[in-house]
Write a protein that holds these residues in place. Structure first.
Motif, PDB file in Angstrom:
ATOM      1  N   GLN A  35      77.124  63.695  46.899  1.00 59.64           N
ATOM      2  CA  GLN A  35      78.049  63.604  46.036  1.00 59.64           C
ATOM      3  C   GLN A  35      79.039  62.436  45.866  1.00 59.64           C
ATOM      4  OE1 GLN A  35      79.443  66.517  44.497  1.00 59.64           O
ATOM      5  NE2 GLN A  35      77.395  67.504  45.139  1.00 59.64           N
ATOM      6  N   PRO A  36      80.014  62.239  45.127  1.00 54.58           N
ATOM      7  CA  PRO A  36      80.887  61.119  45.038  1.00 54.58           C
ATOM      8  C   PRO A  36      81.594  60.851  46.174  1.00 54.58           C
ATOM      9  CG  PRO A  36      80.980  62.479  42.937  1.00 54.58           C
ATOM     10  CD  PRO A  36      80.354  63.041  43.976  1.00 54.58           C
ATOM     11  N   ILE A  37      81.713  59.620  46.670  1.00 55.82           N
ATOM     12  CA  ILE A  37      82.763  59.056  47.747  1.00 55.82           C
ATOM     13  C   ILE A  37      84.069  59.405  47.397  1.00 55.82           C
ATOM     14  CG2 ILE A  37      83.505  57.468  49.336  1.00 55.82           C
ATOM     15  CD1 ILE A  37      80.597  55.900  48.819  1.00 55.82           C
TER      16      ILE A  37
ATOM     17  N   TRP B 247      74.428  54.799  47.530  1.00 54.06           N
ATOM     18  CA  TRP B 247      75.537  54.526  46.806  1.00 54.06           C
ATOM     19  C   TRP B 247      76.104  53.052  46.690  1.00 54.06           C
ATOM     20  CZ3 TRP B 247      75.309  58.475  50.263  1.00 54.06           C
ATOM     21  CH2 TRP B 247      75.516  59.680  49.729  1.00 54.06           C
ATOM     22  N   ASP B 248      75.930  52.508  45.533  1.00 52.26           N
ATOM     23  CA  ASP B 248      76.377  50.981  45.436  1.00 52.26           C
ATOM     24  C   ASP B 248      77.752  51.089  44.897  1.00 52.26           C
ATOM     25  OD1 ASP B 248      73.821  50.187  45.839  1.00 52.26           O
ATOM     26  OD2 ASP B 248      73.199  50.243  44.079  1.00 52.26           O
ATOM     27  N   CYS B 249      78.789  50.820  45.880  1.00 51.15           N
ATOM     28  CA  CYS B 249      79.984  51.259  45.800  1.00 51.15           C
ATOM     29  C   CYS B 249      80.651  49.851  45.026  1.00 51.15           C
ATOM     30  CB  CYS B 249      80.789  51.366  46.984  1.00 51.15           C
ATOM     31  SG  CYS B 249      79.964  52.676  47.825  1.00 51.15           S
ATOM     32  N   VAL B 250      80.485  49.898  43.519  1.00 47.53           N
ATOM     33  CA  VAL B 250      80.831  48.322  43.032  1.00 47.53           C
ATOM     34  C   VAL B 250      81.804  48.450  41.879  1.00 47.53           C
ATOM     35  CG1 VAL B 250      80.001  46.613  41.780  1.00 47.53           C
ATOM     36  CG2 VAL B 250      78.484  47.709  43.503  1.00 47.53           C
TER      37      VAL B 250
ATOM     38  N   ILE C 150      81.511  60.720  52.931  1.00 48.91           N
ATOM     39  CA  ILE C 150      80.110  60.765  52.080  1.00 48.91           C
ATOM     40  C   ILE C 150      79.560  62.140  52.324  1.00 48.91           C
ATOM     41  CG2 ILE C 150      78.069  59.677  51.750  1.00 48.91           C
ATOM     42  CD1 ILE C 150      80.856  57.451  53.226  1.00 48.91           C
ATOM     43  N   GLU C 151      79.134  62.712  51.254  1.00 47.93           N
ATOM     44  CA  GLU C 151      78.320  63.986  51.339  1.00 47.93           C
ATOM     45  C   GLU C 151      77.026  64.094  50.732  1.00 47.93           C
ATOM     46  OE1 GLU C 151      79.278  68.407  49.654  1.00 47.93           O
ATOM     47  OE2 GLU C 151      80.859  67.256  50.204  1.00 47.93           O
ATOM     48  N   VAL C 152      75.956  64.453  51.497  1.00 52.30           N
ATOM     49  CA  VAL C 152      74.776  64.724  50.914  1.00 52.30           C
ATOM     50  C   VAL C 152      74.385  66.028  51.418  1.00 52.30           C
ATOM     51  CG1 VAL C 152      72.260  64.012  51.331  1.00 52.30           C
ATOM     52  CG2 VAL C 152      74.311  62.306  51.326  1.00 52.30           C
TER      53      VAL C 152
ATOM     54  N   THR D 119      71.522  62.499  42.097  1.00 46.16           N
ATOM     55  CA  THR D 119      70.387  63.250  42.515  1.00 46.16           C
ATOM     56  C   THR D 119      69.328  62.611  42.634  1.00 46.16           C
ATOM     57  OG1 THR D 119      71.098  65.252  41.206  1.00 46.16           O
ATOM     58  CG2 THR D 119      68.794  65.128  42.141  1.00 46.16           C
ATOM     59  N   VAL D 120      68.452  62.398  43.851  1.00 48.90           N
ATOM     60  CA  VAL D 120      67.357  61.762  44.292  1.00 48.90           C
ATOM     61  C   VAL D 120      66.253  62.728  44.669  1.00 48.90           C
ATOM     62  CG1 VAL D 120      66.380  60.004  45.510  1.00 48.90           C
ATOM     63  CG2 VAL D 120      68.572  59.701  44.626  1.00 48.90           C
ATOM     64  N   GLY D 121      65.277  63.013  44.054  1.00 45.08           N
ATOM     65  CA  GLY D 121      64.188  63.848  44.132  1.00 45.08           C
ATOM     66  C   GLY D 121      64.923  65.200  44.524  1.00 45.08           C
ATOM     67  N   ASN D 122      64.798  65.723  45.850  1.00 46.27           N
ATOM     68  CA  ASN D 122      65.419  67.026  46.255  1.00 46.27           C
ATOM     69  C   ASN D 122      66.504  67.007  47.012  1.00 46.27           C
ATOM     70  OD1 ASN D 122      63.494  68.746  44.936  1.00 46.27           O
ATOM     71  ND2 ASN D 122      62.038  68.361  46.671  1.00 46.27           N
ATOM     72  N   VAL D 123      67.449  66.001  46.875  1.00 47.93           N
ATOM     73  CA  VAL D 123      68.686  65.616  47.536  1.00 47.93           C
ATOM     74  C   VAL D 123      69.749  65.190  46.675  1.00 47.93           C
ATOM     75  CG1 VAL D 123      69.808  64.066  49.325  1.00 47.93           C
ATOM     76  CG2 VAL D 123      67.251  64.750  49.518  1.00 47.93           C
ATOM     77  N   VAL D 124      70.874  65.812  46.705  1.00 51.72           N
ATOM     78  CA  VAL D 124      71.997  65.338  45.785  1.00 51.72           C
ATOM     79  C   VAL D 124      73.243  64.838  46.737  1.00 51.72           C
ATOM     80  CG1 VAL D 124      73.662  66.537  44.559  1.00 51.72           C
ATOM     81  CG2 VAL D 124      71.351  67.524  44.286  1.00 51.72           C
TER      82      VAL D 124
END
Length: 305
Positions: free
Chosen positions: A45-47, A27-30, A100-102, A38-43
């Motif tokens: 969630q919003p912070i 997360w680039d919290c800008v 933060i949730e993954v 979604t990155v590959g097989n990982v999701v």
């Protein structure tokens, strides 16, 4: 023969690469709230915040590791639009945090090896933070990543505090990995102190896996004997829930007087554990009782000092 062996070797390597793929959710919290990533097989969630909100994204002079402004968090505003004052505080509040949730996609496991985050304090050097992770949405039990760290007053990249956790945490398909940041302010009562958050990343590998529901959910309610028992001054109490439901776990003396409530909230199905600290209690026999839905059970434990 050599060609066949080489072909077999490349096949094994290819299968290994498919079975364990590197994944890094960042997360680039800008500038704006983060959509589900979604990155590959990982999701990821919003912070989100609990009793803690984002004031803005460009305020202050913090630049952080990405050399741009970052999220500025504070307790919020009152009905009149005035910032809520906080401090002085001597410890974090359980219900005030940034989360933060993954989670891995269905049919995949996610083996987490590293968590990194950049944080800083805004307008003060009296900001502290505790950071922990859990694999149950109830956040029971949890594992500490950082305990009572002093956040540097963030204005430039070197002054941001980098928090790193390295380990091995397996999240099965259907499971979740949650990180919570618990900020607290030890300075004088103020409505102009903040926590800056800019970059968070969770790194690991994914592989095909069995879901939590298929592999590890209990089939019946169970309240386990505390361990150790007898104990002094702390012990662990674990229990199993075959389905989600409102759950209460409390400790009583032999006269039926309630000493403390350890759990009183909705919990997901699974095995849970909680620590009981009896430092301030005298030696003796105590009862601990679990209730969830129509299930209830009580056991004895002995404190010997």
């Amino acid at each position: 023969m050599k060609k066949q062996l080489l072909a077999l070797l490349f096949l094994v390597i290819g299968i290994s690469n498919l079975l364990a793929q590197a994944a890094s959710v960042q997360w680039d919290c800008v500038y704006d709230e983060n959509p589900t990533t979604t990155v590959g097989n990982v999701v990821g969630q919003p912070i989100v915040g609990s009793n803690f909100v984002i004031r803005d994204y460009t305020g202050g002079t913090s630049t952080g590791p990405l050399s741009v402004s970052q999220q500025r968090w504070w307790p919020g505003k009152d009905a009149a639009g005035v910032g809520i004052k906080w401090g002085p505080e001597i410890k974090p509040l359980d219900d005030r945090y940034i989360q933060i949730e993954v989670a891995p996609k269905a049919g995949n496991n996610f083996n987490i090896s590293k968590v990194e985050m950049y944080m800083a304090a805004g307008g003060t050097d009296a900001m502290r933070a505790n950071v922990a992770f859990a694999t149950d949405p109830s956040f029971i039990p949890f594992t500490s990543i950082a305990d009572t760290i002093k956040l540097k007053q963030g204005k430039t990249k070197p002054e941001d505090t980098l928090i790193v956790y390295t380990g091995n945490v397996e999240i099965k398909s259907g499971g979740k990995f949650l990180v919570r940041i618990f900020p607290w302010y030890t300075g004088g009562n103020s409505n102009s102190k903040y926590v800056y958050l800019q970059k968070v990343s969770v790194t690991g590998t994914t592989s095909p896996g069995t879901s939590v529901e298929e592999s590890s959910l209990p089939v019946e309610f169970n309240l386990n004997q505390n361990y150790p028992n007898p104990f002094n001054p702390a012990t662990k109490i674990s229990f199993s829930l075959p389905k989600e439901g409102f759950t209460k776990l409390a400790v009583y003396d032999l006269l039926g007087n309630q000493i403390t409530t350890l759990v009183k909230q909705k919990l997901s199905a699974g095995t849970h554990s909680v620590n009981f600290d009896a430092t301030n209690l005298p030696s003796g026999v105590y009862l601990y009782a679990l209730s969830s839905g129509s299930y209830s059970s009580t056991k004895k434990m002995m404190l010997i000092k």
